[in-house]
Design a protein around this motif. Structure first.
Motif: not given
Length: 275
Positions: A89-95, A31-40, A100-109
């Motif tokens: 990945a395109t939407i979040t701008e984190i290539p 999540e730190k690969l994007h300047p947007f703070d995803a824990g703010k 990642l497997p989609n079940f991980v993306v669903q749960r974590k993002v």
């Protein structure tokens, strides 16, 4: 309308402030690969707790929006697209999310973003019941019914307004006041020809998304220059908010409060002081 848990009444002792620890996106530092703070969002709540301004038992717990909730605004085709990691990945701008497997993306993002979206829909109902409400997260103003972008995967502003129009008697006109440093092209595309929704948008005219088509939906366009400072900014906001509320008397006001107008923000390009 379908059955939803998002409109169930919270305990009356709670303040109309909506949050869940599930809002925060943490995943192996990706999540730190994007300047947007995803824990703010968690930082905001922790600050308020440290200052003794709020306590856990006063906060309304956000619930995750279900597929049925999301279909009030989104197309099924769009929701199915989110089952592809490279789309997220395109939407979040984190290539690296693409690998990642989609079940991980669903749960974590996506689950955190769906929970924030549920929070915005809940805030709409609470604002009508209590006179005001704050969702600590959300404000995904680059997402429309069939397209995400700019870290926004769900159209929470569109959803909150559509839910109110469908379910709450006496709510038939809405005003969106979008003061994030970027143009809110998602809700603009969704409400392009809807005269029940009045949009005021103040943004840096030179940065993402520069969506000329979506600009046609803005009734009050406040286009700002690089490095705009407090005095000019506040004067413009004051004048145009007053004008907007005179032009249409809304039943609900949705205020999208972007923190990226602050001086030094890596994306916003404006120079507003913390004061």
């Amino acid at each position: 309308p379908h059955r939803t848990e998002l409109y169930e009444d919270p305990p009356s002792a709670c303040w109309p402030i909506i949050y869940s620890p599930d809002y925060n996106i943490t995943f192996m530092g990706l999540e730190k690969l994007h300047p947007f703070d995803a824990g703010k969002w968690g930082k905001v709540i922790n600050f308020l707790k440290e200052e003794k301004l709020i306590a856990d038992d006063l906060i309304v717990q956000a619930r995750e929006a279900t597929d049925e909730d999301l279909l009030v605004a989104h197309t099924r085709r769009y929701l199915n697209k989110l089952k592809w990691s490279f789309v997220v990945a395109t939407i979040t701008e984190i290539p690296p999310v693409a690998f990642l497997p989609n079940f991980v993306v669903q749960r974590k993002v996506l689950k955190p973003l769906r929970t924030q979206t549920g929070g915005t829909i809940m805030a709409g109902k609470l604002a009508v019941d209590r006179g005001w409400a704050i969702n600590v997260g959300g404000g995904f103003h680059h997402c429309s019914s069939d397209k995400g972008g700019g870290f926004c995967a769900y159209a929470d502003i569109t959803l909150a307004i559509k839910f109110l129009f469908e379910r709450v008697q006496g709510v038939s006109k809405a005003t969106i006041i979008d003061l994030d440093a970027h143009q809110g092209n998602g809700h603009e595309r969704d409400f392009m020809d809807d005269h029940r929704v009045y949009i005021m948008d103040a943004y840096n005219r030179y940065i993402y998304p520069g969506d000329g088509f979506a600009k046609r939906a803005i009734k009050r366009k406040v286009e700002l220059e690089w490095g705009t400072e407090d005095t000019e900014y506040l004067q413009k906001v004051h004048t145009h908010v007053e004008g907007a509320l005179n032009e249409l008397k809304p039943d609900i006001i949705v205020y999208n409060a972007g923190t990226d107008i602050l001086d030094g923000d890596p994306l916003g390009g404006l120079a507003i002081s913390p004061q």
